[in-house]
Scaffold this active site. Structure first.
Site, PDB file in Angstrom:
ATOM      1  N   LYS A 165       0.746  -1.104  -0.130  1.00 46.22           N
ATOM      2  CA  LYS A 165       0.230   0.122   0.059  1.00 46.22           C
ATOM      3  C   LYS A 165       0.888   1.340  -0.136  1.00 46.22           C
ATOM      4  O   LYS A 165       1.794   1.154   0.637  1.00 46.22           O
ATOM      5  CB  LYS A 165      -0.892   0.131   1.175  1.00 46.22           C
ATOM      6  CG  LYS A 165      -1.706  -1.068   1.217  1.00 46.22           C
ATOM      7  CD  LYS A 165      -2.853  -1.146   0.164  1.00 46.22           C
ATOM      8  CE  LYS A 165      -3.908  -2.334   0.388  1.00 46.22           C
ATOM      9  NZ  LYS A 165      -4.796  -2.067  -0.670  1.00 46.22           N
ATOM     10  N   HIS A 298      -9.167  -8.772  -8.570  1.00 46.09           N
ATOM     11  CA  HIS A 298      -9.291  -8.276  -7.111  1.00 46.09           C
ATOM     12  C   HIS A 298      -9.535  -9.298  -6.247  1.00 46.09           C
ATOM     13  O   HIS A 298     -10.746  -9.706  -6.530  1.00 46.09           O
ATOM     14  CB  HIS A 298      -9.766  -7.010  -7.179  1.00 46.09           C
ATOM     15  CG  HIS A 298      -9.893  -6.328  -5.556  1.00 46.09           C
ATOM     16  ND1 HIS A 298     -11.223  -6.540  -4.911  1.00 46.09           N
ATOM     17  CD2 HIS A 298      -8.858  -5.838  -4.652  1.00 46.09           C
ATOM     18  CE1 HIS A 298     -10.994  -6.044  -3.639  1.00 46.09           C
ATOM     19  NE2 HIS A 298      -9.777  -5.569  -3.599  1.00 46.09           N
TER      20      HIS A 298
END
Length: 378
Positions: A165, A298
């Protein structure tokens, strides 16, 4: 063969590790498990999910509406059911409707595979039996030392693809973290970053530019902007030398087509449970193929694996630490993952067999629902 019943249960499972990114903290994942029973005795299992909010609404849509519409119908008329249910349900919106449609569609395709006696990835296209997977984590809260320790654990599992991230307030801090990970994993392995929609366009340009000069050789920058900002993504892609990945928060093939036509995306990332199941996923994959772009879906690795193995432009499967069905301990037959390579199930249907004894039905506790300050995660 006819559909006799459609019924769903809601389960709430906390990740096995802490999940916190640039916008929110996930305390639990809600899974909707839908069983479609037929008069022949075949039963299909469908799956959908939320990151903690809306599961009861999905159950209501499936059990109160889809079940009645499908009663007595041919379970193999999947395309017709997908179109008919979609048209009727979308009068109530898009997001929750697509999630409900996914629960039904994945169950019907499971029946189709079982009826044909073949694994679903072969029924859908059969392009391969294995795909590479990448190790991912909800890890923005980790300091650099803890982040590197987390990456070492992913490397020990055999992953050659890694995703972390980004979204710190200071672009230099993001760049330093990314550069540190690149030094750890070496030049051969592939590295991706995910911003989870944290920036507006000016900040995205500033942060992406810092990442581009960090020397990390990134495969993609994921979700830098709000998912409805197609023009912003096109502008960003034209201004920074980083491939742009989007899709986990995009729900329909028309929305994906808008990105493709605008030249706003390099890697297409549909979430199978958010785009209407296998049927929706295959439509989007075909759009991406027509634009000569890869698909890297995803989340929900186990249910997504057969779809990714079915398409010619499948790139890589996402394995999210702390949130796979295998890690959550609810699979009777775990997905086979060896040295960063996922192997499709050889069983008829989609191959996701849940251990029902490991699942406890969840009823929402209204006293536990609170408005969260999403800024706290930053």
């Amino acid at each position: 063969m006819r559909i006799e019943s459609v019924s769903s249960r809601l389960y709430r499972l906390p990740p096995t590790v802490r999940w916190e990114d640039s916008t929110h903290h996930v305390s639990a994942i809600e899974y909707v498990v839908t069983d479609v029973e037929t008069d022949s005795g075949l039963v299909g299992t469908g799956i959908s999910y939320t990151t903690g909010v809306g599961g009861t609404a999905i159950v209501a849509l499936v059990d109160d509406y889809c079940a009645r519409m499908l009663a007595g119908e041919d379970p193999l008329a999947i395309g017709r059911h997908w179109e008919t249910l979609g048209k009727q349900l979308r009068r109530s919106g898009t997001g929750l409707v697509q999630l409900a449609l996914s629960a039904v569609d994945t169950a019907l395709w499971d029946i189709a595979g079982k009826q044909a006696g073949v694994p679903l990835h072969r029924l859908l296209g059969g392009c391969r039996d294995v795909v590479p997977a990448y190790g991912s984590g909800i890890d923005l809260f980790l300091d650099e030392d803890a982040l590197l320790a987390h990456i070492e654990e992913l490397l020990a599992l055999g992953f050659d693809w890694i995703k972390i991230k980004v979204g710190k307030d200071d672009p230099a801090e993001d760049a330093a973290r990314v550069a540190a990970v690149r030094r750890l994993i070496g030049a051969r392995r592939r590295l991706c970053v995910d911003a989870n929609q944290v920036w507006e366009l000016p900040d995205a340009v500033r942060h992406a530019s810092a990442l581009a000069v960090a020397g990390a050789d990134l495969v993609w920058l994921e979700e830098p902007l709000h998912p409805e900002d197609v023009e912003g993504h096109a502008s960003l892609r034209a201004r920074v030398p980083l491939p742009i990945a989007i899709g986990e928060s995009v729900y329909t093939d028309s929305q994906f087509l808008a990105y493709l036509r605008a030249g706003a995306v390099d890697v297409v990332q549909p979430d199978l449970c958010r785009v209407g199941g296998f049927t929706g996923f295959m439509r989007i994959a075909q759009l991406a193929a027509a634009h000569h772009l890869p698909v890297a879906p995803h989340y929900v690795a186990e249910i997504t694996l057969p779809a990714l193995c079915a398409i010619p432009n499948g790139l890589v499967l996402e394995w999210v630490r702390g949130g796979t069905l295998g890690e959550l301990g609810v699979l009777a037959e775990p997905m086979r993952l060896e040295r960063g390579v996922a192997h499709a199930s050889t069983a008829p249907g989609h191959g996701v067999v849940l251990d029902r004894d490991a699942l406890a039905p969840y009823e929402v506790d209204v006293e536990s629902v609170r408005l969260l300050d999403t800024r706290a995660a930053k």
